[in-house]
Design a protein around this motif. Structure first.
Motif, PDB file in Angstrom:
ATOM      1  N   GLY A  50      13.855  11.137  20.865  1.00 21.88           N
ATOM      2  CA  GLY A  50      15.070  10.492  20.400  1.00 21.88           C
ATOM      3  C   GLY A  50      14.697   8.922  20.277  1.00 21.88           C
ATOM      4  N   SER A  51      13.387   8.846  19.730  1.00 18.74           N
ATOM      5  CA  SER A  51      13.399   7.237  19.525  1.00 18.74           C
ATOM      6  C   SER A  51      12.288   7.027  18.329  1.00 18.74           C
ATOM      7  CB  SER A  51      12.898   6.463  20.833  1.00 18.74           C
ATOM      8  OG  SER A  51      11.698   6.955  21.060  1.00 18.74           O
ATOM      9  N   MET A  52      12.054   5.795  17.875  1.00 22.83           N
ATOM     10  CA  MET A  52      11.023   5.545  16.962  1.00 22.83           C
ATOM     11  C   MET A  52      10.319   4.355  17.461  1.00 22.83           C
ATOM     12  SD  MET A  52      13.562   5.071  13.349  1.00 22.83           S
ATOM     13  CE  MET A  52      14.469   3.940  13.896  1.00 22.83           C
ATOM     14  N   ALA A  53       9.235   4.368  17.089  1.00 16.39           N
ATOM     15  CA  ALA A  53       7.954   3.323  17.194  1.00 16.39           C
ATOM     16  C   ALA A  53       8.105   2.323  15.996  1.00 16.39           C
ATOM     17  CB  ALA A  53       6.819   3.710  17.461  1.00 16.39           C
ATOM     18  N   LEU A  54       8.429   0.971  16.508  1.00 11.88           N
ATOM     19  CA  LEU A  54       8.284  -0.194  15.412  1.00 11.88           C
ATOM     20  C   LEU A  54       7.264  -0.880  15.842  1.00 11.88           C
ATOM     21  CD1 LEU A  54       9.441  -2.019  13.339  1.00 11.88           C
ATOM     22  CD2 LEU A  54      10.846  -3.247  15.416  1.00 11.88           C
ATOM     23  N   ILE A  55       6.323  -0.832  14.932  1.00  8.58           N
ATOM     24  CA  ILE A  55       5.087  -1.528  15.012  1.00  8.58           C
ATOM     25  C   ILE A  55       5.005  -2.856  13.962  1.00  8.58           C
ATOM     26  CG2 ILE A  55       2.639  -1.451  14.998  1.00  8.58           C
ATOM     27  CD1 ILE A  55       2.779   1.602  15.519  1.00  8.58           C
ATOM     28  N   ALA A  56       4.903  -4.047  14.421  1.00 11.13           N
ATOM     29  CA  ALA A  56       5.100  -5.302  13.240  1.00 11.13           C
ATOM     30  C   ALA A  56       3.797  -6.140  13.362  1.00 11.13           C
ATOM     31  CB  ALA A  56       6.355  -5.929  13.424  1.00 11.13           C
ATOM     32  N   ALA A  57       3.051  -6.258  12.263  1.00 11.93           N
ATOM     33  CA  ALA A  57       1.576  -6.857  12.288  1.00 11.93           C
ATOM     34  C   ALA A  57       2.194  -8.333  11.599  1.00 11.93           C
ATOM     35  CB  ALA A  57       0.631  -6.268  11.584  1.00 11.93           C
TER      36      ALA A  57
ATOM     37  N   ASN B 176       1.520 -12.236  10.235  1.00  8.57           N
ATOM     38  CA  ASN B 176       0.317 -12.921   9.726  1.00  8.57           C
ATOM     39  C   ASN B 176      -0.700 -13.452  10.315  1.00  8.57           C
ATOM     40  OD1 ASN B 176      -0.721 -14.017   7.505  1.00  8.57           O
ATOM     41  ND2 ASN B 176       0.208 -15.921   7.373  1.00  8.57           N
ATOM     42  N   THR B 177      -1.957 -12.973  10.004  1.00 11.00           N
ATOM     43  CA  THR B 177      -3.300 -13.201  10.637  1.00 11.00           C
ATOM     44  C   THR B 177      -4.301 -13.327   9.487  1.00 11.00           C
ATOM     45  OG1 THR B 177      -4.651 -12.844  12.732  1.00 11.00           O
ATOM     46  CG2 THR B 177      -3.713 -11.044  11.234  1.00 11.00           C
ATOM     47  N   SER B 178      -5.405 -13.692   9.890  1.00 17.46           N
ATOM     48  CA  SER B 178      -6.619 -13.482   9.281  1.00 17.46           C
ATOM     49  C   SER B 178      -7.086 -12.088   8.821  1.00 17.46           C
ATOM     50  CB  SER B 178      -7.769 -14.211  10.001  1.00 17.46           C
ATOM     51  OG  SER B 178      -8.416 -13.351  11.045  1.00 17.46           O
ATOM     52  N   ARG B 179      -7.510 -12.037   7.795  1.00 15.23           N
ATOM     53  CA  ARG B 179      -8.101 -10.773   7.273  1.00 15.23           C
ATOM     54  C   ARG B 179      -8.931 -10.037   8.109  1.00 15.23           C
ATOM     55  NH1 ARG B 179      -9.161  -8.206   2.331  1.00 15.23           N
ATOM     56  NH2 ARG B 179      -8.070  -9.517   1.183  1.00 15.23           N
ATOM     57  N   SER B 180      -9.823 -10.887   8.838  1.00 21.70           N
ATOM     58  CA  SER B 180     -10.776 -10.164   9.747  1.00 21.70           C
ATOM     59  C   SER B 180     -10.028  -9.777  10.964  1.00 21.70           C
ATOM     60  CB  SER B 180     -11.869 -11.357  10.226  1.00 21.70           C
ATOM     61  OG  SER B 180     -11.277 -12.222  10.900  1.00 21.70           O
ATOM     62  N   GLU B 181      -9.202 -10.234  11.539  1.00 19.03           N
ATOM     63  CA  GLU B 181      -8.379  -9.956  12.882  1.00 19.03           C
ATOM     64  C   GLU B 181      -7.568  -8.810  12.171  1.00 19.03           C
ATOM     65  OE1 GLU B 181      -8.161 -11.059  15.977  1.00 19.03           O
ATOM     66  OE2 GLU B 181     -10.124 -11.589  15.091  1.00 19.03           O
ATOM     67  N   PHE B 182      -6.908  -8.650  11.204  1.00 16.67           N
ATOM     68  CA  PHE B 182      -6.008  -7.686  10.548  1.00 16.67           C
ATOM     69  C   PHE B 182      -7.144  -6.271  10.325  1.00 16.67           C
ATOM     70  CE2 PHE B 182      -3.866  -4.857   7.527  1.00 16.67           C
ATOM     71  CZ  PHE B 182      -2.641  -4.802   8.411  1.00 16.67           C
ATOM     72  N   ILE B 183      -8.220  -6.479  10.023  1.00 18.97           N
ATOM     73  CA  ILE B 183      -9.127  -5.438   9.710  1.00 18.97           C
ATOM     74  C   ILE B 183      -9.420  -4.697  11.150  1.00 18.97           C
ATOM     75  CG2 ILE B 183     -11.502  -4.755   8.927  1.00 18.97           C
ATOM     76  CD1 ILE B 183     -10.920  -6.224   6.597  1.00 18.97           C
ATOM     77  N   LYS B 184     -10.006  -5.603  12.200  1.00 15.03           N
ATOM     78  CA  LYS B 184     -10.087  -5.189  13.630  1.00 15.03           C
ATOM     79  C   LYS B 184      -8.893  -4.241  13.928  1.00 15.03           C
ATOM     80  CE  LYS B 184     -12.991  -9.060  15.002  1.00 15.03           C
ATOM     81  NZ  LYS B 184     -13.174 -10.532  15.847  1.00 15.03           N
ATOM     82  N   HIS B 185      -7.651  -4.653  13.705  1.00  8.35           N
ATOM     83  CA  HIS B 185      -6.833  -3.985  14.067  1.00  8.35           C
ATOM     84  C   HIS B 185      -6.595  -2.388  13.653  1.00  8.35           C
ATOM     85  CE1 HIS B 185      -2.269  -2.601  14.682  1.00  8.35           C
ATOM     86  NE2 HIS B 185      -2.270  -2.898  13.220  1.00  8.35           N
TER      87      HIS B 185
ATOM     88  N   ASN C 196     -10.224   1.915  21.920  1.00  7.47           N
ATOM     89  CA  ASN C 196      -9.642   0.746  22.162  1.00  7.47           C
ATOM     90  C   ASN C 196      -8.032   0.621  21.965  1.00  7.47           C
ATOM     91  OD1 ASN C 196     -12.033  -0.183  23.106  1.00  7.47           O
ATOM     92  ND2 ASN C 196     -12.757  -0.690  21.272  1.00  7.47           N
ATOM     93  N   ASN C 197      -7.374  -0.209  22.440  1.00 10.69           N
ATOM     94  CA  ASN C 197      -5.968  -0.376  22.396  1.00 10.69           C
ATOM     95  C   ASN C 197      -5.924  -1.242  20.992  1.00 10.69           C
ATOM     96  OD1 ASN C 197      -3.346  -0.626  22.183  1.00 10.69           O
ATOM     97  ND2 ASN C 197      -3.160  -1.986  24.287  1.00 10.69           N
ATOM     98  N   GLN C 198      -5.137  -0.518  19.902  1.00 11.82           N
ATOM     99  CA  GLN C 198      -4.898  -1.258  18.711  1.00 11.82           C
ATOM    100  C   GLN C 198      -3.973  -2.020  18.634  1.00 11.82           C
ATOM    101  OE1 GLN C 198      -4.469   1.948  19.199  1.00 11.82           O
ATOM    102  NE2 GLN C 198      -3.254   2.951  18.033  1.00 11.82           N
ATOM    103  N   PHE C 199      -2.997  -2.194  19.636  1.00  6.34           N
ATOM    104  CA  PHE C 199      -2.018  -3.053  19.836  1.00  6.34           C
ATOM    105  C   PHE C 199      -2.207  -4.139  20.913  1.00  6.34           C
ATOM    106  CE2 PHE C 199      -0.062   1.151  19.354  1.00  6.34           C
ATOM    107  CZ  PHE C 199       0.320   1.322  18.056  1.00  6.34           C
ATOM    108  N   SER C 200      -3.462  -4.425  21.265  1.00  6.30           N
ATOM    109  CA  SER C 200      -3.622  -5.543  22.163  1.00  6.30           C
ATOM    110  C   SER C 200      -3.991  -6.999  21.473  1.00  6.30           C
ATOM    111  CB  SER C 200      -4.713  -5.470  22.967  1.00  6.30           C
ATOM    112  OG  SER C 200      -5.947  -5.120  22.077  1.00  6.30           O
ATOM    113  N   PHE C 201      -3.518  -6.980  19.922  1.00  3.51           N
ATOM    114  CA  PHE C 201      -3.842  -8.227  19.446  1.00  3.51           C
ATOM    115  C   PHE C 201      -2.514  -9.050  19.535  1.00  3.51           C
ATOM    116  CE2 PHE C 201      -6.716  -5.219  17.403  1.00  3.51           C
ATOM    117  CZ  PHE C 201      -7.849  -6.168  17.112  1.00  3.51           C
ATOM    118  N   SER C 202      -2.732 -10.270  19.595  1.00  8.11           N
ATOM    119  CA  SER C 202      -1.377 -11.387  19.918  1.00  8.11           C
ATOM    120  C   SER C 202      -0.326 -10.908  18.432  1.00  8.11           C
ATOM    121  CB  SER C 202      -1.983 -12.754  19.899  1.00  8.11           C
ATOM    122  OG  SER C 202      -2.675 -13.300  18.699  1.00  8.11           O
TER     123      SER C 202
END
Length: 576
Positions: free
Chosen positions: A455-462, A464-473, A481-487
């Motif tokens: 009964g719910s949705m997951a909202l995941i918002a990334a 603005n960050t560097s290309r390298s950090e986004f690719i790590k995500h 590893n937890n893909q949501f542990s980035f600031s």
């Protein structure tokens, strides 16, 4: 082979000719005297054992009845149901004592009597639950070219066997050449199987021949259609000629004659049929889709046969990309209630679906679609490399508050309190998902915190960050590893989301300062048009500047079960 059902006046002929039959075709070879002697030698122990057991099961008084009670006690301890039938069948190379109840078939090998006259039974018993059996057939041996008749061999049960998330068909042969004996067993088992609910007898099937490697038709013809025929399911098959073909048929055709709808294809094909089924339900219920409305459930369940490149819906539903598993879930009538999203803009419904991505997800799909001449893997990697831009958005959402109910009550679950929460900023990607979205590149799911029907949705918002950090995500989706542990990544459990892309001139200074330390050099994307690209279930959707996404609990029934994780080899994208 299986015969076409035919009617007959005589009772026995009606039984033998009106049911589909399983046949063994064997070449005829001359049999010498020595061979006949060997055959008699093989049958003698079986006939002797059968005679001894039959005598032990007769109604009698005194000590013989004690032997009968001992032989029956083996089943009483195992099965508390009243016995319906008991008889002798050859299974493999041995004669077996077989018992039928309303829930299962149980058998154990027959052993000859001891010198004291007691029957020795092997303690090892086997059984098959009838809830796992989807059909029973009469088995005959026929000569090459013979289409009807033949030597009766016995009956065969077809079981849906599970190994991990994978389902397959298993045949169990019960051999007995007595027509009367097999007729009684066949009719009783057939009657029990007809009492199981949700098992379809008529299906509308859509096949997308252009899916992925253009193998959908071959997958259906070779892997799925034979199983439907074996299960006595009638099918009405449509080969899609163009995009939107299945949608137009679902909107215009009468679906009352069907027990379900099946789609053979990728996520885009599934999305089209899901939208068509739900849109048809709203039309039949008289809902005004040009207003904010509460949709009604689709009346027919949907089956998914994976034949695409990613097959997110099939993996989330079956735990594996396996066409036979999808077919077996349909045949067995396994029902799973699933939440569905509605996508609307300014009060007008655009479509129904399970998930959506804006920004990186939408642009990647758009670029991949423009380069369909490339091989699928190469096309996907090229799109990932080329599409990494930042987008200015105003993001609003309603938190979902889950309420606990007693177990018998399905979780409609959330109640909304308070008002919209709103944030502004620069985003690389925004995902909204009502299902876990399992796939080979994300075996735990793109949205592992949600379920098929919570009964719910997951909202995941990334942000603005560097290309390298986004690719790590991105790479962490394929790891433990937890893909949501980035600031720069934030997640919320929500009931509704509203996204409004904004022009650069509307931003205040403090919003810009929030992103001043980012290494990303590309300027924010400011659309000069009135529409934006969304990736909705693997299909491109052009939406106006404001999009409202709402979740509707258990709006659709799918053939399948809820799974925790995809059970298939992980696939890595070489570009990251």
């Amino acid at each position: 082979m299986f015969e076409t059902p035919r009617k007959s006046i005589k009772t026995r002929d009606a039984w033998s000719e009106s049911q589909e039959e399983l046949s063994e075709t064997q070449p005829v070879s001359p049999v010498g005297t020595g061979n006949r002697g060997k055959k008699k030698k093989k049958r003698k122990p079986q006939q002797h054992a059968e005679k001894q057991l039959a005598s032990s099961l007769q109604i009698c008084t005194g000590d013989p009845c004690e032997r009968k009670e001992q032989s029956e006690k083996r089943y009483t301890d195992y099965d508390t149901d009243e016995p319906i039938l008991r008889g002798i069948f050859q299974i493999g190379k041995k004669s077996h004592d077989v018992l039928l109840t309303s829930r299962r078939v149980t058998w154990s090998p027959i052993q000859p009597e001891t010198p004291t006259g007691e029957l020795l039974f092997h303690q090892h018993m086997e059984c098959v639950e009838l809830k796992d059996v989807f059909t029973v057939k009469v088995k005959r041996r026929r000569s090459a070219g013979q289409q009807t008749g033949g030597t009766l061999l016995g009956i065969t049960l077809f079981q849906c066997q599970k190994k991990g998330s994978k389902l397959k068909n298993r045949e169990i042969h019960f051999n007995n050449m007595s027509t009367d004996h097999c007729e009684i067993w066949f009719k009783n088992i057939k009657e029990i199987l007809s009492g199981f609910q949700n098992r379809p007898k008529s299906l509308k099937v859509f096949v997308n021949p252009a899916s992925h490697k253009k193998e959908a038709y071959e997958i259906y013809r070779d892997d799925v259609a034979p199983l439907f025929q074996l299960a006595d399911i009638k099918t009405d098959v449509t080969i899609s000629a163009r995009k939107g073909h299945a949608l137009s048929i679902l909107k215009e055709s009468n679906l009352d004659a069907y027990d379900g709808v099946v789609v053979v294809g990728g996520d885009g094909s599934v999305a089209e049929v899901v939208h068509g089924l739900l849109l048809r339900a709203q039309m039949d219920a008289g809902r005004d889709t040009d207003s904010i409305f509460t949709p009604v459930r689709a009346p027919l369940p949907l089956g998914v046969i994976p034949a695409g490149s990613t097959d997110i819906v099939a993996c989330s539903l079956h735990g594996i990309r396996h066409p036979v598993t999808g077919a077996m879930h349909i045949i067995m009538g396994n029902h799973q209630e699933v939440d569905v999203c509605s996508f609307s803009s300014f009060g007008r419904l655009l479509r129904f679906g399970f998930s959506a991505m804006f920004g990186f997800g939408g642009q990647t799909l758009a670029l991949a679609e423009r380069n369909r001449w490339m091989p699928p893997g190469q096309r996907r990697e090229y799109a990932v490399i080329k599409t990494l831009n930042v987008y200015q958005c105003e993001l609003s959402f309603y938190f979902a508050v889950l309420l606990r109910h007693s177990p018998p009550v399905p979780s409609r679950w959330f109640s909304l309190e308070g008002s919209w929460s709103t944030t502004q900023g620069l985003f690389l990607n925004i995902s909204v998902m009502a299902i876990p979205c399992l796939c080979s590149m994300a075996p735990r799911g793109l949205a592992p915190t949600t379920r098929l029907n919570n009964g719910s949705m997951a909202l995941i918002a990334a942000r603005n960050t560097s290309r390298s950090e986004f690719i790590k995500h991105l790479k962490r989706y394929n790891s433990v590893n937890n893909q949501f542990s980035f600031s720069f990544v934030e997640t919320h459990t929500v009931q509704a989301v509203k996204l409004r892309p904004r022009s650069q001139g509307s931003w205040s200074d403090n919003v810009s300062e929030d992103n001043r330390d980012c290494e990303f050099k590309n300027p924010p994307i400011i659309s000069s048009e009135e529409t934006y690209l969304w990736n909705v279930d693997g299909d491109l959707l052009e939406a106006p500047s404001e999009l409202l996404i709402r979740v509707h609990p258990q709006l659709l029934t799918l053939f399948g079960v809820d799974v925790e994780e995809a059970e298939e080899p992980h696939t890595k994208c070489s570009c990251i």
